[in-house]
Enzyme design. Structure first.
Site, short mmCIF file in Angstrom:
data_model
loop_
_atom_site.label_atom_id
_atom_site.label_comp_id
_atom_site.label_asym_id
_atom_site.label_seq_id
_atom_site.Cartn_x
_atom_site.Cartn_y
_atom_site.Cartn_z
N CYS A 63 0.81 -1.21 0.00
CA CYS A 63 0.00 0.00 0.00
C CYS A 63 0.85 1.27 0.00
O CYS A 63 2.07 1.23 0.11
CB CYS A 63 -0.92 0.00 1.22
N ALA A 66 3.23 1.79 2.88
CA ALA A 66 4.45 1.00 2.73
C ALA A 66 5.43 1.69 1.80
O ALA A 66 6.65 1.65 2.01
CB ALA A 66 4.12 -0.40 2.22
N ARG A 97 12.66 -3.98 6.35
CA ARG A 97 13.23 -3.80 5.02
C ARG A 97 14.76 -3.83 5.00
O ARG A 97 15.38 -3.61 3.97
CB ARG A 97 12.71 -2.52 4.36
N HIS A 197 5.31 6.52 -2.69
CA HIS A 197 6.59 7.09 -3.11
C HIS A 197 6.39 8.54 -3.51
O HIS A 197 7.15 9.43 -3.12
CB HIS A 197 7.16 6.36 -4.34
#
Lengths: 546, 458
Positions: A63, A66, A97, A197
């Site tokens: 999503c 994230a 991550r 992003h």
């Protein structure tokens, strides 16, 4: 006897896979499963990308939260990050991550091991969570005294109308020395991580980049690397190489980075972009506002690394730099070649498929190619058309309802600080000579014709693909890993590197060659079938006969 | 130095959770759903939740964890998720053919007020659910409870959807375990089987999230409780629920809905709690404890007596899930250890706190719920240092910072394997756990011993 498989053509595969879908779903997927054509290098087919995930499909996607908190901001070590919402989102994005970071001294700030959340409860969902967020910031300031705080909105706070930006402004007034900013990265924004992003890029650009004109690093050739997140220590390896060449790496967005580097990132002459998908916005905006040119690079693969270094050196047009860069390439490649040829002798001709990220599926093809693997199929989880087809299609991408709610900033040249690093004439001249700025050709033009390109590949399609094409190696994410391995096919996670790395740069390439060698040639997978599975006939002999 | 910003001085917090000792409901619901045979968990909300939950379980078990999602975008968030859910049901049955879809809600679908009951009814009316198939749901918003609550809610939904009282009593004893590992599920079944008890256990994730590798991918591995057995639990002669927080609600429902007499016990971890389970099982099923179980018990007691000197008086701090913590605390007490701190992020309630305090005795700090997090635990540890820490993988940062050995017993465990294969429940599990504790303490003793005290025989 090796098993001989009937391998379908890409066209047959596509037809058969679509058959199982309802007509509505099949219609959509038929535009996302594309058979590549590259007769004319630049003339690739159109693909449907950055489009809604089909409800009920077992997807590889995540999503917006994230993408924003997890991918872009996650690796920064001294921006204190508070997830505003219930506990889950903050929990799952906590250290998973593998963004490594190394403070210069032990005394420097490093919040990367801390997961902070307002842990909203039902009452706060009903009556609003802003009060708790303010209190949480007070508590965070009292304990940590950070320079900067990022607030990340999750699905429910967006729905109940908590304004993280208003809270950020109010708290900034209370704590004028601290830069506090919010991200509207609710999980439902857009159709995948990609929306996050973009949200991250916008806010980092408006609230962080450019606010510090005094900090600079020594050196003649300064650059930022955008879209490198230091998974498994990739950024450390790139830092090593770049320094050896005589370049000054000002800031990495955002692997092993600091707030100070971010906020003064405009004090460089060049931006190079690794992950085009996650950060092309920032490169573009810095070009427009500050006059910093950018181009795409790739440090995944030894050849790709050399190519990228040469292009950077060429940009600065300095003989000394070019000479030094060539020396580094020669030195490093000598080491790489020893391992590469040895590994290649065992891996040549094997096949792989890659469904990962929004650049990695492209980058890693170079690395795999260096040891002789052929790519049967590849695709991205959250890319847009330009990542497949190249930036030349940017103008023709139709903005749909899901993309429209991600703010597109209008950027103008900064009246005081805009300083073209190279004049327009010079830029035009260089471009004429074949030097590309602000461009990306996408994955498809670099893949052979007839290759299957699958956008947003899902579990069902992956299974079908394994059934029909029998690749020797699969590269995807953690959710796919064990699905593949249960079949006895080795699988390499390219998000987290399977807890290894670095895989970037020269040492990274060597690590990766060895890792693929292990995956393809180690004994473990040979035990998948017991002897009595492959030869189930009962034919007993007496021990004393033999 | 990785946690160098955590001060020793404990500051009161009311709003900020730092390094949580819990996670959210849906992941527990998804885990429970995997314990039903041929069941596909489905997450109703944005796809990020499902991705995170699948990733968390995949990392913990190193196994394929299947789950679908309604993949909300902003449109669904505004107009409601009904059409996404109906489309999901269609696609799921077409592509994956499960017997059961177990839907868990998310923050998102809860806040917009999607009524899953109505949506599922709509699917039934529209003939979207093939004959013999079931779509069930549990309400699991992340702004309430924790992953343990989510597990409890999905377990309750199993009783609600399947358990049926037909009036014809069967001879089964129903076992309802709280959130434990598949290895522990197996161990509980092992005890019941050794004792000759006919049992139904659900959920049962053994064989699902620790399935063997046979060269094929099985979307629905052999394990999991078939829904026919869950249905039959409504006619079972009695039930034993293990772990109060994770099972209370389901146990109560089984009792009220189907009039199955239910005992609620602690998870059988360590001698005391396992004794209680075996004893209850013996009485309720009307069987005698067989020699094999006595042997297992005797072996655990034997090792404990032989090696008690290495554990006796050792100071221990624990974080984890509320039910497991009851068992672990009893295990530690069985071994004569001193409990310094017990922390769970799950809001387990005042009753849980009180009972835990009774178990641990005076001088133990017990905290659950809000701000009972690893930041707080780390502060406690800096003020009163234990010899041993029980907790999940995230505790490794505290363990490294303070050089305190860590036994991984909670969820999630991302960095070690074994928890899904080696039980800690039952007598055999107790022995595993004791060996682990002894190993780590004796290693430490060896490591820290001056040369003249470094001895061969221990």
């Amino acid at each position: 006897m090796p098993v001989v498989h009937e391998t379908p053509t890409a066209e047959e595969f596509k037809t058969e896979v679509l058959e199982k879908y309802s007509s509505k779903v099949a219609k959509k997927r038929s535009k996302q499963i594309i058979i590549n054509k590259v007769e004319n290098k630049e003339d690739v087919p159109e693909i449907l990308a950055n489009s809604r995930t089909i409800p009920g499909i077992i997807t590889m996607r995540g999503c917006a939260y994230a993408g924003c908190k997890g991918v872009v901001l996650g690796p920064t070590r001294d921006i204190l990050q508070i997830t505003h919402g219930p506990i889950g989102c903050g929990f799952y994005s906590w250290l998973t991550r593998r963004n490594q970071t190394k403070p210069v001294t032990d005394q420097d700030e490093n919040y990367i091991t801390y997961a902070m959340s307002t842990d909203l409860q039902e009452d706060e969902i009903i009556f609003g969570g802003e009060k708790k967020l303010r209190a949480a910031i007070d508590e965070a300031v009292a304990i940590f005294h950070p320079k900067a705080i990022g607030i990340f909105a999750t699905c429910p706070v967006g729905l109940i109308g908590d304004d993280v930006h208003a809270v950020a402004r109010a708290m900034e007034e209370k704590y004028p020395d601290i830069n506090i900013f919010g991200f509207s990265c609710e999980g439902y924004k857009g159709v995948s991580q990609s929306a996050g992003h973009h949200v991250a890029n916008n806010k980092v650009f408006t609230d962080v980049v450019g606010i510090n004109d005094t900090f600079t690093k020594p050196g003649k050739f300064k650059l930022n690397i955008l879209g490198e997140y230091n998974i498994g220590g990739d950024a450390f390896e790139i830092e090593r190489i770049v320094a050896d060449c005589g370049l000054t790496l000002h800031s990495t967005f955002s692997g092993n980075s600091t707030y100070e580097e971010f906020s003064s990132a405009q004090n460089v002459d060049l931006n190079v972009v690794m992950c085009h998908r996650s950060i092309n916005y920032l490169a573009e905006m810095m070009d427009k506002k500050y006059g910093i040119p950018w181009f795409k690079v790739n440090f995944v693969g030894a050849e790709a690394t050399s190519k990228s270094l040469r292009k950077i050196a060429q940009f600065y047009q300095d003989d000394e730099l070019i000479k030094k860069t060539e020396a580094v390439i020669e030195r490093e490649m000598a080491e790489v070649e020893k391992v590469r040829l040895d590994v290649k002798s065992r891996c040549e001709g094997k096949t792989a498929v890659l469904y990962v990220g929004g650049s990695r599926a492209h980058h890693y093809q170079e690395l795999l190619g260096e040891i002789g693997l052929n790519i049967l199929s590849a695709g991205y989880e959250f890319a847009h058309r330009d990542d497949y087809e190249g930036r030349k299609v940017l103008g023709s991408i139709v903005i749909d309802a899901d993309s429209r709610n991600i703010e597109e900033l209008t950027i103008e040249a900064d009246p005081k600080r805009y300083k073209p690093r190279i004049s327009a004439e010079e830029r035009a001249k260089r471009e004429k000579d074949g030097f590309e700025f602000a461009d990306y050709h996408g994955m498809m033009s670099e893949m052979p014709g007839e290759t299957l390109i699958i956008d947003d590949c899902n579990h069902y399609e992956l299974e079908e693909l394994l059934d029909r094409f029998h690749p020797d190696l699969v590269c995807a994410g953690v959710k796919e890993k064990y699905v593949v391995q249960k079949r006895g096919i080795p699988m390499k996670q390219l998000h987290s590197y399977d807890y290894m790395g670095p895989f970037a740069g020269y040492k990274g390439a060597v690590n990766f060659y060895r890792e693929i060698d292990r995956l393809l040639n180690c004994n473990a997978f040979k035990f998948t079938k017991a002897p009595w599975d492959t030869d189930p006939e009962l034919s007993a002999t007496y021990g004393f006969n033999s | 130095m990785l946690l160098r910003h955590t001060p020793k001085e404990i500051v009161e917090r009311s709003a900020l959770t730092i390094n949580p000792a819990k996670t959210c409901q849906p992941v527990g619901a998804m885990y429970a759903a995997l314990g039903i045979h041929r069941c596909l968990p489905h997450s109703h909300g944005s796809q990020g939740c499902c991705a995170y939950h699948r990733s968390a379980l995949t990392r913990h078990y190193a196994e394929p964890i299947m789950g679908s999602t309604s993949s909300f975008t902003e449109g669904a968030s505004v107009f409601g998720g009904q059409s996404n859910m109906l489309e999901s049901i269609n696609n799921i049955f077409t592509l994956y053919d499960p017997d059961i879809i177990a839907v868990n809600t998310t923050c998102l679908s809860e806040v917009i007020g999607d009524d899953l009951k109505q949506i599922i009814n709509r699917a039934i009316v529209d003939n979207k659910i093939p004959p013999g198939k079931t779509v069930m749901f549990a309400s699991t918003p992340s702004f309430k409870g924790s992953h343990v609550t989510g597990y409890a809610n999905m377990l309750t939904a199993m009783v609600q959807n399947f358990a049926e009282k037909t009036g014809a009593k069967n001879n089964y004893v129903t076992l309802l375990p709280s959130f434990i590992e598949p290895s522990d599920m197996s161990e509980i079944k092992h005890i019941a089987a050794e004792m000759g008890v006919q049992y139904i256990m659900y959920p049962d994730t053994s064989g699902v999230v620790n399935a063997p590798m046979d060269g094929k991918f099985h979307m629905y591995p052999k394990g999991g409780t078939p829904k026919e057995l869950i249905r039959a639990s409504g006619d079972s002669r009695s039930a034993i629920a293990l772990g109060r927080v994770g099972t209370f609600q389901a146990a109560q429902l089984l009792d009220t809905k189907c009039k199955v007499k239910t005992d609620i016990l602690d998870l059988p971890i360590g001698i005391t709690a396992t004794d209680a389970f075996v004893d209850t099982l013996r009485k309720t099923a009307g069987v005698t404890v067989p020699e094999s179980i006595n042997t297992e018990r005797g072996q655990l007691v034997d090792v404990l007596c032989d090696k008690a000197q290495y554990v006796y008086g050792k100071k221990v701090s624990l974080m984890g899930d509320p039910d497991t913590l009851y068992g672990l605390v009893q295990f530690c007490k069985d071994a004569g250890m001193r409990i310094l701190h017990v922390v769970t992020g799950t809001p387990a309630g005042a009753k849980w706190d009180r009972r835990m305090k009774e178990l641990t005795g005076e001088g133990t700090i017990v905290k659950s719920g809000a701000q009972a997090d690893l930041f707080y635990l780390h502060q406690l540890l800096q003020n009163d240092r234990p010899d041993l820490l029980f907790g999940n993988t995230y505790c490794k940062y505290i363990s490294r910072d303070m050089d305190i050995p860590l036994i991984r017993t909670a969820f999630p465990i991302y960095d070690r394997i074994g928890h899904s294969y080696v039980p800690i429940t039952g007598y055999r599990g107790g022995l595993n756990l004791l060996i682990k504790v002894l190993d780590i303490l004796m290693e430490r003793q060896d490591r820290d011993a001056p040369e003249e005290k470094f001895e061969l025989v221990m």
